[in-house]
Scaffold this motif. Structure first.
Motif, PDB file in Angstrom:
ATOM      1  N   ILE A 182       1.100  -0.866   0.047  1.00 39.31           N
ATOM      2  CA  ILE A 182      -0.089  -0.218   0.169  1.00 39.31           C
ATOM      3  C   ILE A 182       0.420   1.366  -0.053  1.00 39.31           C
ATOM      4  O   ILE A 182       0.999   2.525  -0.860  1.00 39.31           O
ATOM      5  CB  ILE A 182      -0.441  -0.519   1.057  1.00 39.31           C
ATOM      6  N   GLU A 183       2.113   1.630   0.255  1.00 38.29           N
ATOM      7  CA  GLU A 183       2.624   2.006   0.908  1.00 38.29           C
ATOM      8  C   GLU A 183       3.433   2.227  -1.084  1.00 38.29           C
ATOM      9  O   GLU A 183       3.454   4.081  -1.260  1.00 38.29           O
ATOM     10  CB  GLU A 183       4.167   1.949   1.328  1.00 38.29           C
ATOM     11  N   ASN A 184       3.727   1.674  -1.544  1.00 43.24           N
ATOM     12  CA  ASN A 184       4.346   1.891  -2.995  1.00 43.24           C
ATOM     13  C   ASN A 184       3.092   2.001  -3.639  1.00 43.24           C
ATOM     14  O   ASN A 184       2.930   2.757  -4.921  1.00 43.24           O
ATOM     15  CB  ASN A 184       4.987  -0.030  -3.355  1.00 43.24           C
ATOM     16  N   LEU A 185       1.626   1.681  -3.424  1.00 46.54           N
ATOM     17  CA  LEU A 185       0.449   1.953  -4.291  1.00 46.54           C
ATOM     18  C   LEU A 185       0.849   3.703  -3.806  1.00 46.54           C
ATOM     19  O   LEU A 185       0.655   4.612  -5.026  1.00 46.54           O
ATOM     20  CB  LEU A 185      -0.440   1.315  -3.958  1.00 46.54           C
ATOM     21  N   LYS A 186       0.590   4.230  -2.621  1.00 43.77           N
ATOM     22  CA  LYS A 186       1.134   5.288  -3.004  1.00 43.77           C
ATOM     23  C   LYS A 186       1.538   6.347  -3.531  1.00 43.77           C
ATOM     24  O   LYS A 186       1.441   7.213  -3.744  1.00 43.77           O
ATOM     25  CB  LYS A 186       1.189   5.991  -0.769  1.00 43.77           C
ATOM     26  N   LYS A 187       2.997   5.275  -3.919  1.00 46.26           N
ATOM     27  CA  LYS A 187       3.904   6.315  -4.515  1.00 46.26           C
ATOM     28  C   LYS A 187       3.233   6.833  -5.729  1.00 46.26           C
ATOM     29  O   LYS A 187       4.040   7.361  -6.447  1.00 46.26           O
ATOM     30  CB  LYS A 187       5.064   5.394  -4.698  1.00 46.26           C
ATOM     31  N   LYS A 188       2.277   5.627  -6.444  1.00 48.43           N
ATOM     32  CA  LYS A 188       1.844   5.860  -7.762  1.00 48.43           C
ATOM     33  C   LYS A 188       1.111   7.676  -7.569  1.00 48.43           C
ATOM     34  O   LYS A 188       0.650   7.708  -8.554  1.00 48.43           O
ATOM     35  CB  LYS A 188       0.766   4.794  -8.332  1.00 48.43           C
ATOM     36  N   ALA A 191       2.452  10.343  -7.305  1.00 49.48           N
ATOM     37  CA  ALA A 191       3.407  10.595  -8.728  1.00 49.48           C
ATOM     38  C   ALA A 191       2.412  11.542  -9.515  1.00 49.48           C
ATOM     39  O   ALA A 191       2.883  11.736 -10.701  1.00 49.48           O
ATOM     40  CB  ALA A 191       3.580   9.457  -9.457  1.00 49.48           C
ATOM     41  N   GLY A 192       0.691  11.176  -9.783  1.00 51.38           N
ATOM     42  CA  GLY A 192      -0.091  11.479  -9.853  1.00 51.38           C
ATOM     43  C   GLY A 192      -1.018  10.482 -10.962  1.00 51.38           C
ATOM     44  O   GLY A 192      -1.939  11.500 -11.983  1.00 51.38           O
ATOM     45  N   ALA A 193      -0.625   9.564 -10.289  1.00 51.97           N
ATOM     46  CA  ALA A 193      -2.061   8.928 -10.664  1.00 51.97           C
ATOM     47  C   ALA A 193      -3.887   9.351 -10.626  1.00 51.97           C
ATOM     48  O   ALA A 193      -3.530   9.693  -9.286  1.00 51.97           O
ATOM     49  CB  ALA A 193      -1.870   7.510 -10.322  1.00 51.97           C
ATOM     50  N   ASP A 194      -4.612   9.586 -11.424  1.00 50.52           N
ATOM     51  CA  ASP A 194      -6.061  10.158 -10.722  1.00 50.52           C
ATOM     52  C   ASP A 194      -6.770   8.492 -10.327  1.00 50.52           C
ATOM     53  O   ASP A 194      -7.808   9.754  -9.833  1.00 50.52           O
ATOM     54  CB  ASP A 194      -6.718  10.273 -11.907  1.00 50.52           C
ATOM     55  N   TYR A 210      -9.826  -3.846   1.638  1.00 47.61           N
ATOM     56  CA  TYR A 210      -8.563  -2.660   1.167  1.00 47.61           C
ATOM     57  C   TYR A 210      -8.534  -1.463   1.298  1.00 47.61           C
ATOM     58  O   TYR A 210      -7.935  -0.435   1.724  1.00 47.61           O
ATOM     59  CB  TYR A 210      -8.409  -3.382   0.178  1.00 47.61           C
ATOM     60  N   VAL A 211      -9.842  -0.977   0.801  1.00 49.60           N
ATOM     61  CA  VAL A 211     -10.057   0.605   0.691  1.00 49.60           C
ATOM     62  C   VAL A 211      -9.994   1.399   1.509  1.00 49.60           C
ATOM     63  O   VAL A 211      -8.877   2.106   0.882  1.00 49.60           O
ATOM     64  CB  VAL A 211     -11.978   0.996  -0.380  1.00 49.60           C
ATOM     65  N   ASP A 212     -10.444   0.577   2.550  1.00 49.41           N
ATOM     66  CA  ASP A 212     -10.321   1.236   4.360  1.00 49.41           C
ATOM     67  C   ASP A 212      -8.576   1.521   4.648  1.00 49.41           C
ATOM     68  O   ASP A 212      -8.772   2.615   4.675  1.00 49.41           O
ATOM     69  CB  ASP A 212     -10.921  -0.013   5.248  1.00 49.41           C
ATOM     70  N   ARG A 213      -8.458   0.510   4.190  1.00 46.66           N
ATOM     71  CA  ARG A 213      -6.817   0.778   4.453  1.00 46.66           C
ATOM     72  C   ARG A 213      -6.169   1.738   3.330  1.00 46.66           C
ATOM     73  O   ARG A 213      -5.339   2.310   4.372  1.00 46.66           O
ATOM     74  CB  ARG A 213      -5.805  -0.600   3.810  1.00 46.66           C
ATOM     75  N   ALA A 217      -4.740   5.198   4.993  1.00 47.38           N
ATOM     76  CA  ALA A 217      -3.118   5.689   4.560  1.00 47.38           C
ATOM     77  C   ALA A 217      -2.436   6.743   3.622  1.00 47.38           C
ATOM     78  O   ALA A 217      -1.714   6.764   3.414  1.00 47.38           O
ATOM     79  CB  ALA A 217      -2.305   4.447   3.552  1.00 47.38           C
ATOM     80  N   GLY A 218      -3.715   7.194   3.159  1.00 46.27           N
ATOM     81  CA  GLY A 218      -3.519   8.538   2.818  1.00 46.27           C
ATOM     82  C   GLY A 218      -3.793   8.461   1.312  1.00 46.27           C
ATOM     83  O   GLY A 218      -3.724   9.177   0.216  1.00 46.27           O
ATOM     84  N   ILE A 219      -3.955   7.392   0.625  1.00 45.91           N
ATOM     85  CA  ILE A 219      -5.280   7.288  -0.428  1.00 45.91           C
ATOM     86  C   ILE A 219      -6.281   7.283  -1.150  1.00 45.91           C
ATOM     87  O   ILE A 219      -7.269   7.417  -0.369  1.00 45.91           O
ATOM     88  CB  ILE A 219      -4.424   5.825  -1.410  1.00 45.91           C
ATOM     89  N   SER A 220      -6.396   9.369  -1.845  1.00 41.96           N
ATOM     90  CA  SER A 220      -7.467   9.325  -1.798  1.00 41.96           C
ATOM     91  C   SER A 220      -8.054   8.932  -2.862  1.00 41.96           C
ATOM     92  O   SER A 220      -9.754   9.698  -3.240  1.00 41.96           O
ATOM     93  CB  SER A 220      -7.613  10.855  -1.199  1.00 41.96           C
ATOM     94  N   ILE A 221      -7.653   8.937  -4.036  1.00 43.47           N
ATOM     95  CA  ILE A 221      -7.947   9.327  -5.279  1.00 43.47           C
ATOM     96  C   ILE A 221      -9.125   7.640  -5.457  1.00 43.47           C
ATOM     97  O   ILE A 221      -9.032   6.684  -4.748  1.00 43.47           O
ATOM     98  CB  ILE A 221      -6.576   8.690  -6.270  1.00 43.47           C
ATOM     99  N   PRO A 222      -9.911   7.777  -6.564  1.00 46.01           N
ATOM    100  CA  PRO A 222     -10.998   5.954  -6.796  1.00 46.01           C
ATOM    101  C   PRO A 222     -10.442   5.253  -6.706  1.00 46.01           C
ATOM    102  O   PRO A 222      -9.343   4.873  -7.116  1.00 46.01           O
ATOM    103  CB  PRO A 222     -11.933   6.740  -8.102  1.00 46.01           C
ATOM    104  N   ILE A 223     -11.023   4.251  -6.731  1.00 42.44           N
ATOM    105  CA  ILE A 223     -10.503   3.408  -6.286  1.00 42.44           C
ATOM    106  C   ILE A 223     -11.376   1.773  -6.628  1.00 42.44           C
ATOM    107  O   ILE A 223     -12.253   1.432  -6.039  1.00 42.44           O
ATOM    108  CB  ILE A 223      -9.800   1.909  -5.109  1.00 42.44           C
ATOM    109  N   ILE A 224     -11.218   1.510  -8.286  1.00 49.10           N
ATOM    110  CA  ILE A 224     -12.716   0.564  -9.314  1.00 49.10           C
ATOM    111  C   ILE A 224     -12.115  -0.418  -8.580  1.00 49.10           C
ATOM    112  O   ILE A 224     -10.689  -1.066  -9.570  1.00 49.10           O
ATOM    113  CB  ILE A 224     -12.165   1.372 -10.606  1.00 49.10           C
ATOM    114  N   PRO A 225     -13.341  -1.579  -8.287  1.00 48.98           N
ATOM    115  CA  PRO A 225     -13.178  -2.681  -7.799  1.00 48.98           C
ATOM    116  C   PRO A 225     -13.107  -3.670  -9.137  1.00 48.98           C
ATOM    117  O   PRO A 225     -13.337  -2.843 -10.257  1.00 48.98           O
ATOM    118  CB  PRO A 225     -14.516  -2.965  -7.038  1.00 48.98           C
ATOM    119  N   GLY A 226     -12.548  -4.799  -9.761  1.00 48.81           N
ATOM    120  CA  GLY A 226     -11.845  -5.567 -10.376  1.00 48.81           C
ATOM    121  C   GLY A 226     -12.681  -6.721 -10.612  1.00 48.81           C
ATOM    122  O   GLY A 226     -12.592  -7.649  -9.667  1.00 48.81           O
TER     123      GLY A 226
END
Ligand code: FAD
Length: 307
Positions: A182-188, A191-194, A210-213, A217-226
Motif C-alpha cells: 500500500i505504501e508503494n501504491l501511494k507512490k503511484k 506521482a500523479g495517478a488519478d 483494502y479501500v479502508d486500508r 494510508a492517505g490514498i484518496s483517489i477513486p479505487i475501482i473494483p475489478g
C-alpha cells in the motif's frame, strides 16, 4: 474525455470494460463484432491491455542461433484505433514498463496524443519467460510509479492524460506485506495517478477492507473494483496461481458440486459475479471494472442484471 472527469461527473456507478487485443489473424470486422454486444450498455470507455513483445531463439542450419520477435496479438494502439473509428467512445490503452526504454514509451505517448487519446493505464508488467523477477529494460522504468511520473512530465508537464494504475486487494505477489504494497501504491498516487483499478477478487470483503486500508494510508483517489466471472472449473486452480488471489470456499464448493456440468459451472460463475457486482453497487463504488477476456456473453448477462 479524461476518465478522471468521467469519475468526477458520474452520478452513479457505471460499468468499465477491459478487453485483450485479439490474436493476429482476427479481422477488424471480427474484433468490432466481438465488442458490439457491450455497446447496448453505452460504456463510457474501453480499456485495452498491452502485451510485451517476446523473443525466441531459433537454431540456424550453421548451428548458430538467431533472435526473432514473437508478437501473437494485434497491438493495443491498433485496437484502440479500430474502436474509436467504430464508435464515439473513449479508450484507455495500457502501457507497461517491461520491454521498453523511456524513449520508446515517450514515442508511444506521442502516437496516443496524435490519435486524440486522453487516457492511459500505467503498469509495470510482469517478468518474461526465463526471468525469475521483473527486469527493467536498460534505460527503462523499474516501477509503475516511475512510469506515472514520466507520463506526468511528458510534453513539459502538460496535463495530457488521465492515468489509471493497478492495485492488489490481496497484495501484489512480490510485496513482502500488505503495508509495504500500500505504501508503494501511494507512490503511484503521489506521482500523479488519478484512479486505481484493482486486481480481480471473488470476496467483496477483501475489497472493502483494502479501500479502508488505502484511505487510512492517505490514498484518496477513486479505487475501482475489478471483477471477472469464473467460467471453467480449471480456473479454480489457475486464477490463484496466475494472479495470487483466493477463491472463497463458498464458490469452490459450488463448482465442485457441479461436477463435469460445464454449463452449470459457467452459470455459477456468472451468478457469483452478478451478486458481487450488485453488492458493490449497493456500497456506492464509483464503477465496476470487468475483465472481459474477449468474451461477452457472461458479461452482458451481468450488465443486464446490474446496470
Ligand atoms: P508496480 O506498482 O510497479 O508494483 C510492482 C511490485 O513492486 C509490487 O510488489 C510493489 O509493491 C513493488 N513496488 C512498487 N514500487 C516500489 C518501490 N518504489 N520500491 C520497492 N518496491 C516497489 N500486465 C500487462 O502486461 N499488461 C496489461 O495490460 C496489464 N493490465 C493490468 C490491469 C490491471 C487493472 C492490473 C491490476 C494489472 C494489470 N497487469 C497488466 C498486470 C501487472 O503488470 C502486474 O501485476 C505487475 O506484476 C505489477 O504491475 P504494477 O503496475 O502494479 O507494478
Amino acid at each position: 474525455m479524461k476518465i478522471r472527469d468521467i469519475l468526477r461527473e458520474s452520478r452513479k456507478p457505471f460499468p468499465s470494460l477491459e478487453i485483450v487485443p485479439p490474436l493476429k489473424g482476427i479481422t477488424h470486422k471480427e474484433l468490432i463484432e466481438s465488442i458490439r454486444p457491450f455497446m447496448e450498455f453505452s460504456p463510457k470507455y474501453i480499456n485495452v491491455t498491452c502485451h510485451r513483445d517476446e523473443y525466441e531463439y531459433r537454431r540456424e542450419p550453421d548451428g548458430s542461433f538467431s533472435r526473432h520477435l514473437v508478437r501473437n496479438r494485434v497491438s493495443e494502439v491498433a485496437v484502440c484505433g479500430a474502436i474509436m473509428s467504430a464508435w464515439n467512445i473513449d479508450v484507455v490503452p495500457h502501457i507497461i514498463c517491461g520491454g521498453s526504454t523511456a524513449e520508446e514509451i515517450e514515442n508511444r505517448l506521442c502516437d496516443l496524443r496524435f490519435m486524440g487519446i486522453d487516457n492511459v493505464m500505467a503498469l509495470r508488467g510482469d517478468s518474461v519467460a526465463g526471468e525469475k523477477r521483473f527486469v527493467p529494460s536498460e534505460g527503462g522504468y523499474r516501477y509503475a510509479s516511475e512510469l506515472v511520473g514520466a507520463i506526468r512530465n511528458f510534453e513539459n508537464g502538460e496535463d495530457l492524460f488521465s492515468i489509471g494504475v493497478g492495485g492488489y486487494p490481496e497484495k501484489h505477489f512480490e510485496a513482502p506485506n500488505m503495508e509495504t504494497d500500500i505504501e508503494n501504491l501511494k507512490k503511484k498516487a503521489d506521482a500523479g495517478a488519478d484512479y486505481i483499478i484493482t486486481q480481480m477478487f471473488f470476496d467483496n470483503r477483501v475489497y472493502y477492507d483494502y479501500v479502508d486500508r488505502c484511505r487510512a494510508a492517505g490514498i484518496s483517489i477513486p479505487i475501482i473494483p475489478g471483477l471477472k466471472p469464473l467460467t471453467t472449473a480449471r480456473q479454480v486452480s489457475l486464477l490463484p496461481e496466475s494472479f495470487s488471489i483466493d477463491i472463497p470456499v463458498g464458490l469452490t464448493s459450488e463448482i465442485r458440486a457441479a461436477g463435469d456440468d460445464r454449463q452449470k459451472i459457467y452459470r455459477i460463475g456468472t451468478d457469483w459475479c452478478t451478486a458481487q457486482c450488485k453488492d458493490l453497487i449497493a456500497h456506492g463504488v464509483p464503477a465496476v471494472h470487468f475483465y472481459t477476456m474477449g468474451k461477452s456473453e457472461n458479461i452482458v448477462r451481468i450488465l443486464k442484471e446490474c446496470f
